[in-house]
Design an enzyme around this catalytic site. Structure first.
Site, mmCIF file in Angstrom:
data_model
loop_
_atom_site.group_PDB
_atom_site.id
_atom_site.type_symbol
_atom_site.label_atom_id
_atom_site.label_comp_id
_atom_site.label_asym_id
_atom_site.label_seq_id
_atom_site.Cartn_x
_atom_site.Cartn_y
_atom_site.Cartn_z
ATOM 1 C CE LYS A 22 0.893 1.300 4.442
ATOM 2 N NZ LYS A 22 1.639 2.538 4.791
ATOM 3 C CG ASP A 81 -0.091 -1.213 8.329
ATOM 4 O OD1 ASP A 81 0.038 -2.115 9.176
ATOM 5 O OD2 ASP A 81 0.822 -0.888 7.547
#
Length: 272
Positions: A8, A136
């Site tokens: 990401k 995350d």
């Protein structure tokens, strides 16, 4: 079974406050990138009472027992029974690079084990376990573009605002300790959220969207800031360091002609 954990990038990252539990509240956009690790799970023929992990690829050293993959397996075993595994993790996502590689490996492993062995863990149960692994980590359970608050676990889905643009992702080969990075940043409340800012034309993002970790990272490793400057010189519409660093990305309308000095840092490029 073979699965491919994705990376990401962060479209903006603001540290808004320090929490009583020692973590920080943030505002960011997690955006998936098709740079992938490879994770192979095979049931061990010799059920010796222990999972085994082999690692290859980027930055693979140290004790495998400390790898998030085995830590995740142990957390699942605390709750459910399933056969012991031989696991091979090949890293294409650099370690300590702000790309969420370890968290993605953990989340992908949880989904695979849950599916293969019929653990019947709900989405909420998977999210709660993943949050014990990394802030995350819940994002990687779905991998959809998301505006994230809290520790990063409170997410609202977003439209794929980068669809059709060309991404160049670069890594200078230095690792930044996330805890140390947080210790060197001062929490503040921004006037606008990343969610509000990405609704503006992308050619305006340069003057609007920031990453609070950049100042510390550029001071500690000037090469990171130099890479970002070179990306803009090469015609990027927008460039930012991802997460707590050290990777930097550039967004272009089409494939750029990058200087030779930048090409050695490229770890991924392509249309999003």
């Amino acid at each position: 079974m073979i699965v491919f954990p994705i990376a990401k990038i962060n479209l903006g990252l603001s540290i808004t406050s320090k929490r009583s539990d020692g973590y920080h509240n943030i505002e960011t956009i997690f955006y998936p990138v098709m740079l992938c690790d490879a994770l192979e799970l095979v049931v061990s023929e010799k059920q010796t009472g222990k999972d085994h992990l082999i690692t290859t690829g980027f930055g693979m050293g140290g004790d495998p027992e400390e790898n998030l993959v085995l830590k995740t397996t142990r957390k699942l075993r605390d709750r459910h029974f399933f056969p012991y595994l031989n696991i091979h993790l090949h890293k294409a996502i650099p370690v300590g690079a702000g790309l969420g590689g370890g968290s993605s490996d953990a989340a992908c492993l949880m989904r695979a084990i849950n599916k293969c062995f019929g653990l019947k863990l709900s989405k909420e149960e998977l999210k709660n376990i993943s949050l014990e692994i990394g802030s995350d980590c819940p994002f990687f359970l779905t991998g959809h573009p998301s505006f994230a608050t809290g520790r990063g676990e409170i997410m609202q889905p977003l439209k794929p605002v980068l669809s059709g643009y060309y991404l160049v992702l670069l890594n200078p080969g230095v690792e930044i300790n996330t805890r140390e990075a947080y210790q060197n940043c001062l929490p503040h409340t921004p006037s606008s959220t990343p969610e509000q800012l990405v609704s503006k034309p992308i050619n305006e993002w340069k003057d609007l969207i920031i990453n609070d970790f950049e100042e510390y990272a550029f001071r500690k490793y000037p090469v990171i800031g130099e890479i970002k400057d070179a990306i803009y010189t090469s015609g990027a519409l927008f460039s930012l360091m991802s997460g707590s660093g050290s990777s930097v990305y550039g967004i272009f309308r089409k494939k750029p002609k990058l200087p030779v000095a930048l090409k050695s840092y490229i770890i991924f490029e392509g249309f999003i």
